[in-house]
Design a protein around this motif. Structure first.
Motif, short mmCIF file in Angstrom:
data_model
loop_
_atom_site.label_atom_id
_atom_site.label_comp_id
_atom_site.label_asym_id
_atom_site.label_seq_id
_atom_site.Cartn_x
_atom_site.Cartn_y
_atom_site.Cartn_z
N ALA A 8 4.51 24.56 59.36
CA ALA A 8 4.44 23.13 59.57
C ALA A 8 3.42 22.39 58.68
N GLY A 9 3.46 22.73 57.38
CA GLY A 9 2.29 22.02 56.62
C GLY A 9 3.14 21.06 55.49
N GLY A 10 4.25 20.78 55.59
CA GLY A 10 5.09 20.08 54.71
C GLY A 10 4.89 18.56 54.85
N SER A 11 4.98 17.85 53.67
CA SER A 11 4.71 16.45 53.88
C SER A 11 5.91 15.72 54.03
N GLY A 12 7.34 16.06 53.80
CA GLY A 12 8.57 15.50 54.21
C GLY A 12 8.58 14.27 53.20
N THR A 13 8.31 14.10 51.85
CA THR A 13 8.25 12.91 51.10
C THR A 13 9.79 12.42 50.86
N ARG A 14 10.80 13.42 51.22
CA ARG A 14 12.12 12.86 51.11
C ARG A 14 12.57 11.96 52.10
N ARG A 41 5.19 10.18 56.93
CA ARG A 41 4.25 9.85 55.98
C ARG A 41 3.04 10.90 56.35
N LYS A 42 1.87 11.00 55.58
CA LYS A 42 0.92 11.89 55.48
C LYS A 42 0.38 12.46 57.01
N LEU A 43 0.40 11.45 57.74
CA LEU A 43 -0.26 11.73 59.03
C LEU A 43 0.79 11.94 60.09
N VAL A 44 2.03 11.59 59.71
CA VAL A 44 3.30 11.72 60.65
C VAL A 44 4.21 12.12 59.83
N PRO A 45 4.32 13.51 59.29
CA PRO A 45 5.42 14.10 58.51
C PRO A 45 6.57 14.23 59.21
N LYS A 46 7.78 14.74 58.38
CA LYS A 46 9.03 14.75 58.97
C LYS A 46 9.03 15.50 60.13
N GLN A 47 8.24 16.80 60.26
CA GLN A 47 8.47 17.59 61.43
C GLN A 47 7.84 17.21 62.61
N LEU A 48 7.16 16.05 62.56
CA LEU A 48 6.67 15.21 63.90
C LEU A 48 7.54 14.22 64.12
N LEU A 49 8.51 13.89 63.47
CA LEU A 49 9.57 12.72 63.69
C LEU A 49 10.75 13.35 64.56
N ALA A 50 11.26 12.42 65.56
CA ALA A 50 12.57 12.69 66.23
C ALA A 50 13.73 12.09 65.48
N LEU A 51 14.41 13.07 64.67
CA LEU A 51 15.63 12.47 63.80
C LEU A 51 16.96 12.78 64.57
N SER A 52 16.78 13.35 65.56
CA SER A 52 18.10 13.70 66.40
C SER A 52 17.56 13.97 67.68
N GLY A 53 17.90 13.07 68.65
CA GLY A 53 17.55 13.25 70.11
C GLY A 53 16.08 12.79 70.67
N ARG A 105 11.38 10.51 46.30
CA ARG A 105 10.23 11.04 45.84
C ARG A 105 9.80 10.51 44.82
N GLU A 106 10.54 9.85 43.78
CA GLU A 106 10.18 9.04 42.95
C GLU A 106 9.22 7.81 43.64
N ALA A 107 9.89 7.15 44.53
CA ALA A 107 9.34 6.07 45.08
C ALA A 107 7.95 6.36 45.76
N VAL A 108 7.82 7.59 46.35
CA VAL A 108 6.75 7.88 46.87
C VAL A 108 5.44 8.01 45.77
N PHE A 113 -0.70 2.01 46.49
CA PHE A 113 -0.36 1.55 47.79
C PHE A 113 -0.44 2.92 48.75
N SER A 114 -1.77 3.43 49.04
CA SER A 114 -1.96 4.52 49.68
C SER A 114 -1.89 4.46 51.08
N ASP A 115 -2.04 2.98 51.69
CA ASP A 115 -1.69 2.60 52.98
C ASP A 115 -0.12 2.71 53.41
N LYS A 116 0.60 2.92 52.28
CA LYS A 116 1.97 3.11 52.54
C LYS A 116 2.60 4.51 52.67
N LEU A 117 1.41 5.51 52.47
CA LEU A 117 1.80 6.82 52.31
C LEU A 117 1.39 7.49 53.52
#
Length: 358
Positions: A8-14, A20-32, A343-346, A354-358
């Protein structure tokens, strides 16, 4: 015993701007209602108890993961000092498991996949464990029957079928890197290739031996970490030795050259949730093909993927095939065909300060 290791170390930039760095994809509810990492633990059911479940994540995410998974012992959420790809992650977990269970078997899986049938997943793991018990030097992986010629997945070429308990299992001929379009089409046409799911089952001792053979320099650092387990200076040793490892993937370090590999054709539905378009597969679209997570009013809007924060409504007029993601401090608008460019946007945000947006 059977142990679960969830990477569970990924950053989920896509999945920026939601991820975000402190709340990456694996910590999000994307379905349910459950987050991705919670759902990953849920699908283990009663097969593997919490005390034999380990989460390996970035050290800055340890507390957030512990908050989401309070049923796990706090010590079972392990923080990597830095990102070093999957081989060191696997090696660290294997060393820790072997210390308490020398004959332990590990199932290693990502934290950000969706697998719809818990029962089929657990039955497949049980079948894999039996294959390992029959031959402890074996490595078992799970292949996904390809539904289209994907260029974003690695492939597994199967060889002869072998006897297995309730699943279709084959010897592995070869692991293949991510192909170009023409090669991917030839793989699908051949009918003997699977997508590489990145889910593995092996004895902890087997994978450590394989790393010793194929990545000797890495093993030196892993041994030093293992020797320090239980000592007061463990955290300092982990920081020093893990940081010194040259990162590489487990596919490159072991799987591409290991001879005794079996692939089970996954009997369960699987989605790697690799980009925003996965929301259209995980959530039912409306009559206009729009996938909406949140509040949306659409006028002549078709094929859109829209995600909003609670309390915020997005209104679209005369648009088609857009991705629109709104968060408290950033909004993404992109055509669906350009989703890989998130990823280019990130990177652009990082480059422009704009590190506060990452």
């Amino acid at each position: 015993m059977l142990h679960a290791v969830i990477m569970a170390g990924g950053s989920g930039t896509r999945f920026w701007p939601a991820s975000r760095k402190l709340v990456p994809k694996q910590l999000l509810a994307l379905s349910g209602q459950r987050t991705m990492i919670q759902s990953t633990v849920d699908r283990l059911g009663d097969l593997i108890p919490p005390e034999r479940q380990m989460i390996v994540t970035n050290k800055i995410l340890v507390e957030a993961v512990r908050e989401q998974l309070p049923e796990l012992p706090a010590a079972n959420v392990v923080g990597e000092p830095c990102k070093r790809d999957t081989a060191p992650c696997v090696g660290l977990a294997a060393a820790m498991i072997k210390r308490t269970d020398p004959d332990g078997t590990m199932v290693v899986m990502p934290s950000d996949h969706v697998i719809a049938s818990h029962a089929k997943f657990q039955a497949a793991l049980a079948a894999a464990e039996k294959l390992i018990d029959e031959d402890p030097t074996r490595i078992v992986t799970f292949g996904i029957k390809p539904s289209y010629p994907a260029e974003s997945f690695g492939y597994i070429q199967r060889a002869d079928k072998i006897a297995a308990d309730g699943v279709d299992a084959y010897k592995v001929e070869k692991f293949r890197e991510k192909p170009d379009r023409a090669t991917a089409e030839s793989y699908v046409d051949a009918g003997t290739f699977f997508w590489n799911s990145g889910i593995f089952v092996w004895r902890a001792s087997t994978i450590l031996d394989a790393l010793e053979t194929n990545a000797a320099a890495m093993s030196v650092h892993l041994h030093a970490i293992a020797d320090a387990m239980g000592r007061p200076d463990f955290d300092d040793v982990l920081e020093r030795e893990f940081t010194a490892i040259k990162g590489t993937s487990i596919d490159y370090a072991v799987m591409e050259t290991y001879k005794n590999v079996v692939v089970i054709e996954a009997p369960f539905p699987w989605d790697d949730v690799g980009s925003w378009q996965a929301l259209a597969r995980l959530n039912d679209p409306d009559e206009h093909g729009n996938t909406v997570v949140g509040s949306h009013i659409g006028i002549d809007t078709k094929g859109a993927i829209i995600m909003t924060q609670p309390g915020h409504t997005i209104v679209t007029i005369d648009v088609e095939d857009l991705i629109i993601v709104q968060t408290a401090d950033a909004t993404l608008v992109a055509p669906k065909h350009a989703e890989e460019r998130v990823r280019e946007a990130v990177k652009a945000l990082e480059d422009k300060g704009f590190s506060d947006k990452l």
